[in-house]
Design a protein around this motif. Structure first.
Motif, PDB file in Angstrom:
ATOM      1  N   ASP A 176       0.851  -1.184   0.000  1.00 16.97           N
ATOM      2  CA  ASP A 176       0.000   0.000   0.000  1.00 16.97           C
ATOM      3  C   ASP A 176       0.889   1.237   0.000  1.00 16.97           C
ATOM      4  O   ASP A 176       2.110   1.147   0.192  1.00 16.97           O
ATOM      5  N   ILE A 177       0.285   2.376  -0.233  1.00 13.08           N
ATOM      6  CA  ILE A 177       1.009   3.644  -0.250  1.00 13.08           C
ATOM      7  C   ILE A 177       0.886   4.280   1.135  1.00 13.08           C
ATOM      8  O   ILE A 177      -0.213   4.634   1.570  1.00 13.08           O
ATOM      9  N   GLU A 178       2.020   4.391   1.805  1.00 13.12           N
ATOM     10  CA  GLU A 178       2.052   4.982   3.146  1.00 13.12           C
ATOM     11  C   GLU A 178       3.182   6.001   3.218  1.00 13.12           C
ATOM     12  O   GLU A 178       4.318   5.690   2.856  1.00 13.12           O
ATOM     13  N   ASP A 179       2.844   7.191   3.666  1.00 13.13           N
ATOM     14  CA  ASP A 179       3.824   8.277   3.820  1.00 13.13           C
ATOM     15  C   ASP A 179       4.594   8.532   2.528  1.00 13.13           C
ATOM     16  O   ASP A 179       5.800   8.753   2.530  1.00 13.13           O
ATOM     17  N   GLY A 180       3.868   8.468   1.404  1.00 14.06           N
ATOM     18  CA  GLY A 180       4.490   8.750   0.114  1.00 14.06           C
ATOM     19  C   GLY A 180       5.423   7.667  -0.386  1.00 14.06           C
ATOM     20  O   GLY A 180       6.264   7.923  -1.248  1.00 14.06           O
ATOM     21  N   GLU A 181       5.300   6.437   0.138  1.00 13.44           N
ATOM     22  CA  GLU A 181       6.146   5.331  -0.296  1.00 13.44           C
ATOM     23  C   GLU A 181       5.291   4.100  -0.563  1.00 13.44           C
ATOM     24  O   GLU A 181       4.283   3.870   0.108  1.00 13.44           O
ATOM     25  N   CYS A 182       5.755   3.303  -1.549  1.00 16.05           N
ATOM     26  CA  CYS A 182       5.085   2.046  -1.880  1.00 16.05           C
ATOM     27  C   CYS A 182       5.756   0.941  -1.069  1.00 16.05           C
ATOM     28  O   CYS A 182       6.801   0.409  -1.461  1.00 16.05           O
ATOM     29  N   ILE A 183       5.175   0.584   0.084  1.00 18.00           N
ATOM     30  CA  ILE A 183       5.819  -0.352   0.996  1.00 18.00           C
ATOM     31  C   ILE A 183       4.784  -1.349   1.501  1.00 18.00           C
ATOM     32  O   ILE A 183       3.572  -1.074   1.496  1.00 18.00           O
ATOM     33  N   PRO A 184       5.244  -2.530   1.949  1.00 21.31           N
ATOM     34  CA  PRO A 184       4.304  -3.501   2.550  1.00 21.31           C
ATOM     35  C   PRO A 184       3.859  -3.035   3.923  1.00 21.31           C
ATOM     36  O   PRO A 184       4.516  -2.208   4.569  1.00 21.31           O
ATOM     37  N   SER A 185       2.741  -3.582   4.356  1.00 20.51           N
ATOM     38  CA  SER A 185       2.215  -3.209   5.665  1.00 20.51           C
ATOM     39  C   SER A 185       3.151  -3.680   6.768  1.00 20.51           C
ATOM     40  O   SER A 185       3.903  -4.646   6.610  1.00 20.51           O
ATOM     41  N   ASP A 186       3.081  -2.984   7.889  1.00 20.00           N
ATOM     42  CA  ASP A 186       3.963  -3.286   9.025  1.00 20.00           C
ATOM     43  C   ASP A 186       3.467  -4.550   9.726  1.00 20.00           C
ATOM     44  O   ASP A 186       2.623  -4.512  10.621  1.00 20.00           O
ATOM     45  N   ASN A 187       4.002  -5.709   9.272  1.00 21.21           N
ATOM     46  CA  ASN A 187       3.587  -6.995   9.812  1.00 21.21           C
ATOM     47  C   ASN A 187       4.827  -7.859   9.995  1.00 21.21           C
ATOM     48  O   ASN A 187       5.598  -8.057   9.065  1.00 21.21           O
ATOM     49  N   LEU A 188       5.024  -8.379  11.201  1.00 22.07           N
ATOM     50  CA  LEU A 188       6.225  -9.151  11.498  1.00 22.07           C
ATOM     51  C   LEU A 188       6.288 -10.432  10.671  1.00 22.07           C
ATOM     52  O   LEU A 188       7.340 -10.772  10.118  1.00 22.07           O
ATOM     53  N   HIS A 189       5.169 -11.141  10.549  1.00 16.31           N
ATOM     54  CA  HIS A 189       5.157 -12.384   9.773  1.00 16.31           C
ATOM     55  C   HIS A 189       5.411 -12.110   8.293  1.00 16.31           C
ATOM     56  O   HIS A 189       6.105 -12.879   7.616  1.00 16.31           O
ATOM     57  N   LEU A 190       4.851 -11.004   7.790  1.00 12.04           N
ATOM     58  CA  LEU A 190       5.083 -10.645   6.396  1.00 12.04           C
ATOM     59  C   LEU A 190       6.554 -10.309   6.156  1.00 12.04           C
ATOM     60  O   LEU A 190       7.138 -10.724   5.142  1.00 12.04           O
ATOM     61  N   SER A 191       7.159  -9.591   7.070  1.00  9.16           N
ATOM     62  CA  SER A 191       8.576  -9.242   6.926  1.00  9.16           C
ATOM     63  C   SER A 191       9.451 -10.493   6.915  1.00  9.16           C
ATOM     64  O   SER A 191      10.380 -10.619   6.112  1.00  9.16           O
ATOM     65  N   ARG A 192       9.150 -11.451   7.786  1.00  8.04           N
ATOM     66  CA  ARG A 192       9.919 -12.685   7.816  1.00  8.04           C
ATOM     67  C   ARG A 192       9.729 -13.478   6.527  1.00  8.04           C
ATOM     68  O   ARG A 192      10.689 -14.079   6.018  1.00  8.04           O
ATOM     69  N   TYR A 193       8.502 -13.492   6.020  1.00 13.28           N
ATOM     70  CA  TYR A 193       8.257 -14.215   4.768  1.00 13.28           C
ATOM     71  C   TYR A 193       9.022 -13.589   3.608  1.00 13.28           C
ATOM     72  O   TYR A 193       9.610 -14.304   2.780  1.00 13.28           O
ATOM     73  N   LEU A 194       9.042 -12.260   3.522  1.00 16.37           N
ATOM     74  CA  LEU A 194       9.756 -11.586   2.438  1.00 16.37           C
ATOM     75  C   LEU A 194      11.257 -11.841   2.522  1.00 16.37           C
ATOM     76  O   LEU A 194      11.922 -12.034   1.490  1.00 16.37           O
ATOM     77  N   VAL A 195      11.799 -11.851   3.742  1.00 15.30           N
ATOM     78  CA  VAL A 195      13.219 -12.167   3.918  1.00 15.30           C
ATOM     79  C   VAL A 195      13.507 -13.600   3.500  1.00 15.30           C
ATOM     80  O   VAL A 195      14.488 -13.893   2.801  1.00 15.30           O
ATOM     81  N   PHE A 196      12.640 -14.526   3.911  1.00 15.96           N
ATOM     82  CA  PHE A 196      12.812 -15.933   3.538  1.00 15.96           C
ATOM     83  C   PHE A 196      12.751 -16.102   2.027  1.00 15.96           C
ATOM     84  O   PHE A 196      13.549 -16.843   1.440  1.00 15.96           O
ATOM     85  N   GLN A 197      11.822 -15.412   1.397  1.00 18.63           N
ATOM     86  CA  GLN A 197      11.683 -15.519  -0.051  1.00 18.63           C
ATOM     87  C   GLN A 197      12.907 -14.964  -0.768  1.00 18.63           C
ATOM     88  O   GLN A 197      13.436 -15.590  -1.697  1.00 18.63           O
ATOM     89  N   GLN A 198      13.370 -13.802  -0.348  1.00 18.44           N
ATOM     90  CA  GLN A 198      14.501 -13.171  -1.008  1.00 18.44           C
ATOM     91  C   GLN A 198      15.787 -13.972  -0.816  1.00 18.44           C
ATOM     92  O   GLN A 198      16.571 -14.164  -1.755  1.00 18.44           O
ATOM     93  N   LEU A 199      16.023 -14.451   0.393  1.00 20.54           N
ATOM     94  CA  LEU A 199      17.277 -15.136   0.688  1.00 20.54           C
ATOM     95  C   LEU A 199      17.286 -16.569   0.171  1.00 20.54           C
ATOM     96  O   LEU A 199      18.240 -16.992  -0.486  1.00 20.54           O
ATOM     97  N   PHE A 200      16.229 -17.320   0.462  1.00 19.23           N
ATOM     98  CA  PHE A 200      16.256 -18.758   0.207  1.00 19.23           C
ATOM     99  C   PHE A 200      15.608 -19.127  -1.124  1.00 19.23           C
ATOM    100  O   PHE A 200      16.210 -19.831  -1.931  1.00 19.23           O
ATOM    101  N   LEU A 201      14.388 -18.654  -1.363  1.00 20.23           N
ATOM    102  CA  LEU A 201      13.689 -19.063  -2.583  1.00 20.23           C
ATOM    103  C   LEU A 201      14.299 -18.449  -3.828  1.00 20.23           C
ATOM    104  O   LEU A 201      14.342 -19.091  -4.889  1.00 20.23           O
ATOM    105  N   ASN A 202      14.759 -17.195  -3.749  1.00 21.64           N
ATOM    106  CA  ASN A 202      15.289 -16.508  -4.926  1.00 21.64           C
ATOM    107  C   ASN A 202      16.784 -16.686  -5.119  1.00 21.64           C
ATOM    108  O   ASN A 202      17.283 -16.471  -6.229  1.00 21.64           O
TER     109      ASN A 202
END
Length: 387
Positions: A176-202
Motif C-alpha cells: 500500500d502507499i504509506e507516507d508517500g512510499e510504496c511499501i508492505p504493511s507493518d507486519n512481522l510475519h510478512l517481513s519474515r516471509y519476504l526475507v525468507f523468499q529473497q534469501l532462500f527461494l530466490n
C-alpha cells in the motif's frame, strides 16, 4: 550502573566508527551514482538484445523440437522483462522520480512490485529447470525421450511461472502507499516471509540445486569421455554421443555462469541477515557489505543478460544456425523486394497496354464527320452528323 552502560555504548559506537574509517581507508573502489547507472544501462541494453536473439535462435526449426529450447525462450522473455523493469526503476531512482512514479496510483504500486518480484523468483528457477533437463539427458539417457520433451518443458515452465506468481501474490494484497512510499504493511510475519523468499527461494536454494546438478552432470560427462577414449570404436552411437556432449556443454556453461553471477549477492544478503538476527554490531562487515552490494548487484544482473553470448561463444553449431537464420531472413527480404519490383513492373506494363487499347478504340472527330479507328473501319460505316 547507568553510567557504565552509557560508557559501554559510547565505546561501541566509537569502535564502529573506527572500523568504518578503516574500511574507507583501504576500500577505495566503489560503484555509485552515474557510474552505477552506466553499468546498468549497458547490461540491460546488451541483455535485451541478446535475449531477443536467443529467442530467435531457439525458434529455429532445428532447435524448436528440443526441450531445452523451451526453457531458453521462456528465460529470454522473463529476463528481458526483469532487465527493463530494473533499468526503469534504477533510472527513476537516480533522478528522484521513483517514489513519485510508484505512488501515482495504488494499482501501479502493487502491479509493478508484483511483476518485478515474480521475475526475480522465476528466472533462477528456470535455470534450475534447464540444468535438470541436462542432468536427465546425461545421467538417465534411456529416459531422455520420455522426460525431456517440449510438452513437458512447456508444462514445467508454466508451473514455475504460476508458482512464482503465487509466492509473490502478497505484493497484491499487503502493499500500500504509506507516507508517500510504496511499501508492505507493518507486519512481522510478512517481513519474515519476504526475507525468507529473497534469501532462500530466490537465491540460496536455486544456487544449491544448480551446483549439485552441475557437479553430477559434469562428473558423468567426464567419466563418459574417459570410457570413450579407453574403448573407442568407430560407430554411429559414439558419434551421436559426442555430438550430444557438444550440445550439452554450452548449456552447462549457461547454468554454471548463472551460479557464478547469482552467488555473490546471495552470500552478501545472507551475511547481512545473519548479522541482523544475531544483533552483531560489526560495523566493518556491514559497511563493507554496503559498499560491495552495488558491485554484486551488477554481477547479479549479468545473469539475466548473458545466455545468448555464452551460446555464441561456446558453440560453433549455434553460430552456424544463427548465421543461416540471418542469411535466410536476408534472402527472404531480397526475394520479397524483387517480387514487389516485378509486380510493379507488370502492373505498369498492363496499364500501358490498356491505355494503348483505349487509344485505338477512341473515336476521332474531324469537322462534321466522326471517324473510327482503322481497326473498326472495316466493320462500321462512316457516319456524318446531321444526316
Amino acid at each position: 550502573m547507568t553510567e557504565n552502560l552509557f560508557n559501554n555504548d559510547t565505546l561501541m559506537e566509537e569502535s564502529i566508527e573506527e572500523e568504518v574509517e578503516d574500511v574507507n581507508e583501504w576500500f577505495h573502489f566503489q560503484i555509485q551514482g552515474k557510474i552505477y547507472m552506466t553499468f546498468i544501462l549497458i547490461i540491460a541494453s546488451l541483455g535485451v538484445v541478446g535475449n531477443v536473439m536467443s529467442f530467435i535462435l531457439m525458434s529455429d526449426a532445428k532447435l524448436r523440437s528440443l526441450a531445452y529450447s523451451v526453457y531458453l525462450r521462456w528465460m529470454a522473455v522473463s529476463d528481458s522483462l526483469l532487465l527493463m523493469m530494473v533499468t526503469t526503476e534504477d533510472t527513476l531512482d537516480t533522478y528522484n522520480y521513483l517514489q513519485r512514479f510508484l505512488v501515482s496510483h495504488v494499482t501501479l504500486c502493487k502491479m509493478w512490485t508484483f511483476f518485478l518480484a515474480m521475475t526475480y523468483t522465476l528466472s533462477p528457477w528456470l535455470v534450475v529447470a534447464l540444468t535438470l533437463d541436462r542432468f536427465v539427458c546425461v545421467v538417465f539417457p534411456l529416459s531422455r525421450h520420455r522426460l525431456c520433451t517440449t510438452s513437458k518443458a512447456f508444462k514445467l515452465c508454466l508451473t514455475l511461472t504460476l508458482i512464482s506468481a503465487a509466492l509473490n501474490v502478497v505484493s497484491l494484497i499487503y502493499l500500500d502507499i504509506e507516507d508517500g512510499e510504496c511499501i508492505p504493511s507493518d507486519n512481522l510475519h510478512l517481513s519474515r516471509y519476504l526475507v525468507f523468499q529473497q534469501l532462500f527461494l530466490n537465491s540460496i536454494l536455486p544456487c544449491v540445486a544448480v551446483l549439485i546438478l552441475n557437479i553430477v552432470t559434469v562428473s558423468r560427462i567426464r567419466r563418459s569421455a574417459y570410457f570413450r577414449q579407453q574403448f573407442k570404436r568407430s560407430g554411429s552411437s559414439e558419434a551421436t554421443k559426442e555430438r550430444q556432449d557438444k550440445i550439452t556443454l554450452p548449456l552447462l556453461l549457461v547454468s554454471i555462469f548463472a551460479f557464478v553471477t547469482l552467488i555473490p549477492r546471495a552470500v552478501t544478503e545472507f551475511t547481512e541477515y545473519v548479522l541482523g538476527v544475531l544483533q552483531e554490531h560489526d560495523g566493518m562487515t556491514m559497511e563493507l557489505a554496503n559498499k560491495l552490494w552495488p558491485v554484486f548487484n551488477v554481477i547479479y544482473l549479468v545473469n539475466f543478460a548473458q545466455n545468448f553470448y555464452i551460446l555464441m561463444a561456446s558453440s560453433s553449431e549455434y553460430r552456424l544456425i544463427f548465421r543461416q537464420k540471418l542469411t535466410c531472413h536476408h534472402k527472404d527480404n531480397r526475394n520479397t523486394s524483387s517480387a514487389q519490383t516485378q509486380s510493379s513492373r507488370m502492373s505498369s506494363e498492363l496499364s500501358k497496354i490498356s491505355v494503348f487499347k483505349m487509344a485505338d478504340s477512341r473515336p476521332v472527330t474531324s469537322g462534321d464527320t466522326t471517324l473510327y479507328s482503322s481497326s473498326s473501319m472495316s466493320s462500321s460505316p462512316v457516319t456524318e452528323l446531321g444526316i
